[in-house]
Design a protein around this motif. Structure first.
Motif, PDB file in Angstrom:
ATOM      1  N   LEU A  17       0.811  -1.332  -0.132  1.00 56.24           N
ATOM      2  CA  LEU A  17      -0.075   0.071   0.053  1.00 56.24           C
ATOM      3  C   LEU A  17       1.029   1.261  -0.182  1.00 56.24           C
ATOM      4  O   LEU A  17       2.181   1.050   0.101  1.00 56.24           O
ATOM      5  N   LYS A  18       0.403   2.263  -0.381  1.00 57.39           N
ATOM      6  CA  LYS A  18       1.294   3.725  -0.239  1.00 57.39           C
ATOM      7  C   LYS A  18       1.836   3.958   0.940  1.00 57.39           C
ATOM      8  O   LYS A  18       3.024   4.430   1.006  1.00 57.39           O
ATOM      9  N   ASP A  19       1.284   3.488   1.916  1.00 58.10           N
ATOM     10  CA  ASP A  19       1.947   3.820   3.225  1.00 58.10           C
ATOM     11  C   ASP A  19       2.946   2.715   3.675  1.00 58.10           C
ATOM     12  O   ASP A  19       3.744   2.706   4.726  1.00 58.10           O
ATOM     13  N   GLY A  20       3.150   1.823   2.762  1.00 53.78           N
ATOM     14  CA  GLY A  20       4.388   0.584   2.807  1.00 53.78           C
ATOM     15  C   GLY A  20       3.939  -0.556   3.352  1.00 53.78           C
ATOM     16  O   GLY A  20       4.786  -1.503   3.522  1.00 53.78           O
ATOM     17  N   ALA A  21       2.681  -0.672   3.830  1.00 49.95           N
ATOM     18  CA  ALA A  21       1.957  -1.928   4.561  1.00 49.95           C
ATOM     19  C   ALA A  21       2.132  -3.142   3.449  1.00 49.95           C
ATOM     20  O   ALA A  21       1.977  -2.802   2.153  1.00 49.95           O
ATOM     21  N   GLU A  22       2.619  -4.114   3.720  1.00 48.02           N
ATOM     22  CA  GLU A  22       2.767  -5.414   2.924  1.00 48.02           C
ATOM     23  C   GLU A  22       1.321  -6.161   2.468  1.00 48.02           C
ATOM     24  O   GLU A  22       0.726  -6.277   3.305  1.00 48.02           O
ATOM     25  N   LEU A  23       1.275  -6.514   1.216  1.00 50.84           N
ATOM     26  CA  LEU A  23      -0.011  -7.222   0.936  1.00 50.84           C
ATOM     27  C   LEU A  23       0.806  -8.557   0.460  1.00 50.84           C
ATOM     28  O   LEU A  23       1.727  -8.713   0.000  1.00 50.84           O
ATOM     29  N   ASP A  24      -0.446  -9.696   0.637  1.00 53.91           N
ATOM     30  CA  ASP A  24      -0.114 -10.844   0.195  1.00 53.91           C
ATOM     31  C   ASP A  24      -0.057 -11.135  -0.926  1.00 53.91           C
ATOM     32  O   ASP A  24      -0.945 -11.130  -1.647  1.00 53.91           O
ATOM     33  N   PRO A  25       1.411 -11.571  -1.660  1.00 53.97           N
ATOM     34  CA  PRO A  25       1.491 -11.824  -3.103  1.00 53.97           C
ATOM     35  C   PRO A  25       0.577 -12.848  -3.606  1.00 53.97           C
ATOM     36  O   PRO A  25       0.218 -13.158  -4.649  1.00 53.97           O
ATOM     37  N   GLU A  26       0.157 -13.873  -2.667  1.00 53.39           N
ATOM     38  CA  GLU A  26      -0.945 -14.874  -3.173  1.00 53.39           C
ATOM     39  C   GLU A  26      -2.201 -14.402  -3.193  1.00 53.39           C
ATOM     40  O   GLU A  26      -2.949 -15.098  -4.129  1.00 53.39           O
ATOM     41  N   GLU A  27      -2.456 -13.269  -2.540  1.00 50.95           N
ATOM     42  CA  GLU A  27      -3.867 -12.693  -2.830  1.00 50.95           C
ATOM     43  C   GLU A  27      -3.905 -11.627  -4.140  1.00 50.95           C
ATOM     44  O   GLU A  27      -4.810 -11.860  -4.874  1.00 50.95           O
ATOM     45  N   TYR A  28      -2.956 -11.117  -4.494  1.00 45.32           N
ATOM     46  CA  TYR A  28      -2.915 -10.221  -5.596  1.00 45.32           C
ATOM     47  C   TYR A  28      -2.031 -10.672  -6.650  1.00 45.32           C
ATOM     48  O   TYR A  28      -0.884 -10.629  -6.638  1.00 45.32           O
ATOM     49  N   VAL A  29      -2.580 -11.506  -7.429  1.00 42.82           N
ATOM     50  CA  VAL A  29      -1.893 -12.104  -8.509  1.00 42.82           C
ATOM     51  C   VAL A  29      -1.985 -11.279  -9.763  1.00 42.82           C
ATOM     52  O   VAL A  29      -3.205 -10.820 -10.002  1.00 42.82           O
ATOM     53  N   LEU A  30      -0.761 -11.061 -10.541  1.00 42.94           N
ATOM     54  CA  LEU A  30      -1.015 -10.357 -11.600  1.00 42.94           C
ATOM     55  C   LEU A  30      -0.858 -10.921 -12.839  1.00 42.94           C
ATOM     56  O   LEU A  30       0.150 -12.041 -12.984  1.00 42.94           O
ATOM     57  N   MET A  31      -1.623 -11.023 -14.036  1.00 39.64           N
ATOM     58  CA  MET A  31      -1.350 -11.614 -15.125  1.00 39.64           C
ATOM     59  C   MET A  31      -1.280 -10.336 -16.185  1.00 39.64           C
ATOM     60  O   MET A  31      -2.007  -9.491 -16.391  1.00 39.64           O
ATOM     61  N   GLN A  32       0.000 -10.380 -16.877  1.00 45.70           N
ATOM     62  CA  GLN A  32       0.089  -9.323 -17.904  1.00 45.70           C
ATOM     63  C   GLN A  32      -0.142  -9.909 -19.471  1.00 45.70           C
ATOM     64  O   GLN A  32       0.328 -11.096 -19.720  1.00 45.70           O
ATOM     65  N   ALA A  33      -0.553  -9.144 -20.211  1.00 45.47           N
ATOM     66  CA  ALA A  33      -0.673  -9.712 -21.716  1.00 45.47           C
ATOM     67  C   ALA A  33      -0.662  -8.784 -22.681  1.00 45.47           C
ATOM     68  O   ALA A  33      -0.661  -7.353 -22.476  1.00 45.47           O
ATOM     69  N   HIS A  34      -0.057  -8.828 -24.039  1.00 38.63           N
ATOM     70  CA  HIS A  34       0.202  -7.711 -24.933  1.00 38.63           C
ATOM     71  C   HIS A  34      -1.142  -7.671 -25.820  1.00 38.63           C
ATOM     72  O   HIS A  34      -1.886  -8.927 -25.866  1.00 38.63           O
ATOM     73  N   THR A  35      -1.397  -6.730 -26.166  1.00 34.97           N
ATOM     74  CA  THR A  35      -2.323  -6.680 -27.279  1.00 34.97           C
ATOM     75  C   THR A  35      -2.225  -7.723 -28.390  1.00 34.97           C
ATOM     76  O   THR A  35      -3.406  -8.422 -28.681  1.00 34.97           O
ATOM     77  N   ARG A  36      -1.108  -7.977 -28.867  1.00 26.62           N
ATOM     78  CA  ARG A  36      -1.035  -8.896 -29.987  1.00 26.62           C
ATOM     79  C   ARG A  36      -1.305 -10.238 -29.760  1.00 26.62           C
ATOM     80  O   ARG A  36      -1.418 -11.070 -30.074  1.00 26.62           O
ATOM     81  N   ASP A  37      -1.376 -10.700 -28.452  1.00 22.70           N
ATOM     82  CA  ASP A  37      -1.459 -11.997 -27.710  1.00 22.70           C
ATOM     83  C   ASP A  37      -2.938 -12.235 -27.975  1.00 22.70           C
ATOM     84  O   ASP A  37      -3.376 -13.402 -27.749  1.00 22.70           O
ATOM     85  N   ASN A  38      -3.840 -11.236 -28.318  1.00 18.70           N
ATOM     86  CA  ASN A  38      -5.326 -11.447 -28.425  1.00 18.70           C
ATOM     87  C   ASN A  38      -5.445 -11.948 -30.018  1.00 18.70           C
ATOM     88  O   ASN A  38      -5.377 -11.133 -31.028  1.00 18.70           O
ATOM     89  N   THR A  39      -5.723 -13.416 -30.390  1.00 19.26           N
ATOM     90  CA  THR A  39      -5.334 -13.740 -31.653  1.00 19.26           C
ATOM     91  C   THR A  39      -6.931 -13.559 -32.271  1.00 19.26           C
ATOM     92  O   THR A  39      -6.930 -13.918 -33.350  1.00 19.26           O
ATOM     93  N   TYR A  40      -7.633 -13.063 -31.669  1.00 16.41           N
ATOM     94  CA  TYR A  40      -9.060 -12.253 -32.409  1.00 16.41           C
ATOM     95  C   TYR A  40      -8.840 -11.272 -33.158  1.00 16.41           C
ATOM     96  O   TYR A  40      -9.722 -10.600 -33.834  1.00 16.41           O
ATOM     97  N   LEU A  41      -7.770 -10.565 -32.786  1.00 16.40           N
ATOM     98  CA  LEU A  41      -7.571  -9.188 -33.795  1.00 16.40           C
ATOM     99  C   LEU A  41      -6.823  -9.237 -35.082  1.00 16.40           C
ATOM    100  O   LEU A  41      -6.005 -10.141 -35.098  1.00 16.40           O
ATOM    101  N   THR A  42      -7.419  -8.705 -36.034  1.00 13.56           N
ATOM    102  CA  THR A  42      -6.877  -8.978 -37.321  1.00 13.56           C
ATOM    103  C   THR A  42      -5.191  -8.079 -37.458  1.00 13.56           C
ATOM    104  O   THR A  42      -5.001  -7.132 -36.568  1.00 13.56           O
ATOM    105  N   ALA A  43      -4.598  -8.787 -38.300  1.00 15.80           N
ATOM    106  CA  ALA A  43      -3.221  -8.099 -38.465  1.00 15.80           C
ATOM    107  C   ALA A  43      -3.250  -6.729 -38.771  1.00 15.80           C
ATOM    108  O   ALA A  43      -2.417  -5.886 -38.414  1.00 15.80           O
ATOM    109  N   GLU A  44      -4.291  -6.425 -39.789  1.00 12.27           N
ATOM    110  CA  GLU A  44      -4.676  -5.078 -40.185  1.00 12.27           C
ATOM    111  C   GLU A  44      -4.720  -4.184 -39.183  1.00 12.27           C
ATOM    112  O   GLU A  44      -4.224  -3.169 -38.856  1.00 12.27           O
ATOM    113  N   TYR A  45      -5.561  -4.637 -38.047  1.00 12.12           N
ATOM    114  CA  TYR A  45      -5.987  -3.670 -37.031  1.00 12.12           C
ATOM    115  C   TYR A  45      -4.779  -3.487 -36.248  1.00 12.12           C
ATOM    116  O   TYR A  45      -4.597  -2.320 -35.666  1.00 12.12           O
TER     117      TYR A  45
END
Ligand SMILES: Nc1ncnc2c1ncn2[C@@H]1O[C@H](COP(=O)(O)OP(=O)(O)O)[C@@H](O)[C@H]1O
Ligand SMILES: [Mg+2]
Length: 403
Positions: free
Chosen positions: A156-184
């Motif tokens: 948190l902003k005050d420095g308090a620690e959060l449990d990493p097992e609770e706050y799970v981050l998944m990151q993706a790129h736009t191009r990972d979305n295979t539903y978008l066309t190459a032109e787009y």
């Protein structure tokens, strides 16, 4: 989508499939947990229809009337097993208080300041007998946002620690979305070019914006409504004409101690003069306008608005006036911005100087693609309020950029 963590986040570039993932997750949750109350949010009311409802129908339209129903008046998706999904706007966190939820999902959580809404929703996870979960989906925003704090730093902003097992981050790129066309994809990539914005908006990365114009701006400090009943000695508005970009009107009120409170904004892309004139009716009649928009100013004057030309159009002066007001003196800034001004808050937090390829930061223009109209409207109003711009010596111009 299948994470069972208490607070998973899917962070990706634009069109990375976040809204789809959030809707599917809510659908599965509702289906698997009969009687569950779930809330899906997006920042504004119109966005509920434009983003969530639209995506929901495109994904599950075939099941309408059989697997689910939509009660428009309650903005609620109902399931035959007794589960309900409420669609709500996080811009109104007070309306979220008092719910008793099994789960929630916040879409576009990094737009404006939705930290309060997240905290309110967190406290509503109390429906008995359900595995509580609250997820967020969003494009990232800088490295000072609450999203970065919670999901990347697990703090948190005050420095308090959060449990990493609770706050799970998944990151993706736009191009990972295979539903978008190459032109787009190609057109998106061309429009962002080789910029930090591309890293953020397409790669879904948390980017430290080197050359940030107002590193001292902190939503926890500067975003505040004036106390009820506060007396003001002056009020002025600033206006910046945007044509295809947003047009912005900003209301500034000055209190007895000289501090400025930005109390209202009006912000609209492709607004025509009629709409602007209409909007002006709610703002102080004394409006300081973009000095270059002569025709627009004269139109407003003919229509009875006290539109005046702002004192200057100097880039460095605009930056300096706002920067000096944001600076803390004895722990307090000279400018507060009401939470009712999300676009101004967004602009001030993200305005970044342009950088020439491989060279120094330029301090006389913004990174291409930046919206600066609410900022400009504020600067025009400040030119009038701040002594420096009214004939006394100009403030010393000290441009600063972080890192
Ligand atoms: N799993 C999926 N199945 C079908 N279409 C998908 C899927 N994931 C993404 N899409 C398509 O990709 C586009 C972008 O998805 P969306 O969730 O709106 O992106 P974001 O919210 O990240 O901007 C949409 O047009 C959507 O139909
Ligand atoms: Mg989306």
């Amino acid at each position: 989508m299948f994470s069972a963590a208490r607070h998973p986040a899917m962070i990706s570039g634009r069109r990375g499939g976040k809204t789809v993932a959030s809707c599917v997750k809510a659908f599965l949750y509702a289906h698997e947990h009969p009687g569950a109350l779930i809330c899906l949010t997006v920042n504004t009311y119109p966005a509920i229809r434009d983003i969530i409802v639209k995506t929901w129908y495109s994904l599950f339209g075939a099941g309408l009337g059989k697997m689910w129903d939509y009660k428009v008046a309650d903005a609620t998706i109902t399931f035959p097993n007794g589960s309900n999904i409420l669609l709500r706007a996080s811009e109104d966190p007070d309306k979220l208080r008092g719910l008793t939820l099994a789960a929630f999902g916040m879409d576009e959580a990094a737009i404006s300041n939705q930290h309060e809404a997240f905290q309110v929703l967190q406290a509503t996870l109390s429906q008995v007998g359900y595995p509580h979960q609250g997820w967020v989906t969003t494009t990232p925003k800088g490295i000072r946002s609450w999203i970065y704090q919670r999901w990347v730093k697990n703090q948190l902003k005050d420095g308090a620690e959060l449990d990493p097992e609770e706050y799970v981050l998944m990151q993706a790129h736009t191009r990972d979305n295979t539903y978008l066309t190459a032109e787009y994809m190609a057109s998106l990539e061309a429009s962002y070019g080789d910029t930090k914005w591309a890293q953020q908006e397409l790669e879904g990365e948390f980017v430290a914006f080197e050359g940030q114009a107002f590193p001292e701006f902190d939503e926890n400090v500067h975003v505040k409504s004036p106390p009820v009943g506060m007396k003001f000695k002056r009020e002025v508005a600033g206006f910046d004409w945007g044509n295809v970009r947003p047009s912005a009107i900003i209301e500034c009120q000055q209190d007895q101690t000289g501090r400025v409170w930005v109390t209202r904004e009006w912000y609209k892309r492709r607004a025509d003069l009629g709409e602007i004139l209409n909007a002006m009716g709610d703002f102080p009649n004394r409006v300081y306008c973009d000095p270059t928009a002569k025709e627009e100013r004269e139109f407003l004057q003919r229509s009875g608005v006290g539109a005046r030309k702002a004192r200057s159009n100097d880039f460095a002066l605009r930056v300096s006036l706002v920067g000096r007001r944001l600076a803390l003196v004895a722990g307090e800034p000279g400018l507060y911005i009401s939470p009712d001004c999300p676009n101004l808050i967004e602009e001030i937090g993200s305005l970044t100087y342009a950088k020439q390829r491989g060279q120094d930061i330029l301090n006389d223009k913004w990174e291409p693609g930046s919206d600066d109209h609410a900022f400009d409207a504020l600067a025009y109003a400040l030119m009038e309020l701040d002594a420096g711009a009214r004939g006394r010596p100009l403030p010393t111009i000290k441009l600063q950029w972080g890192h």
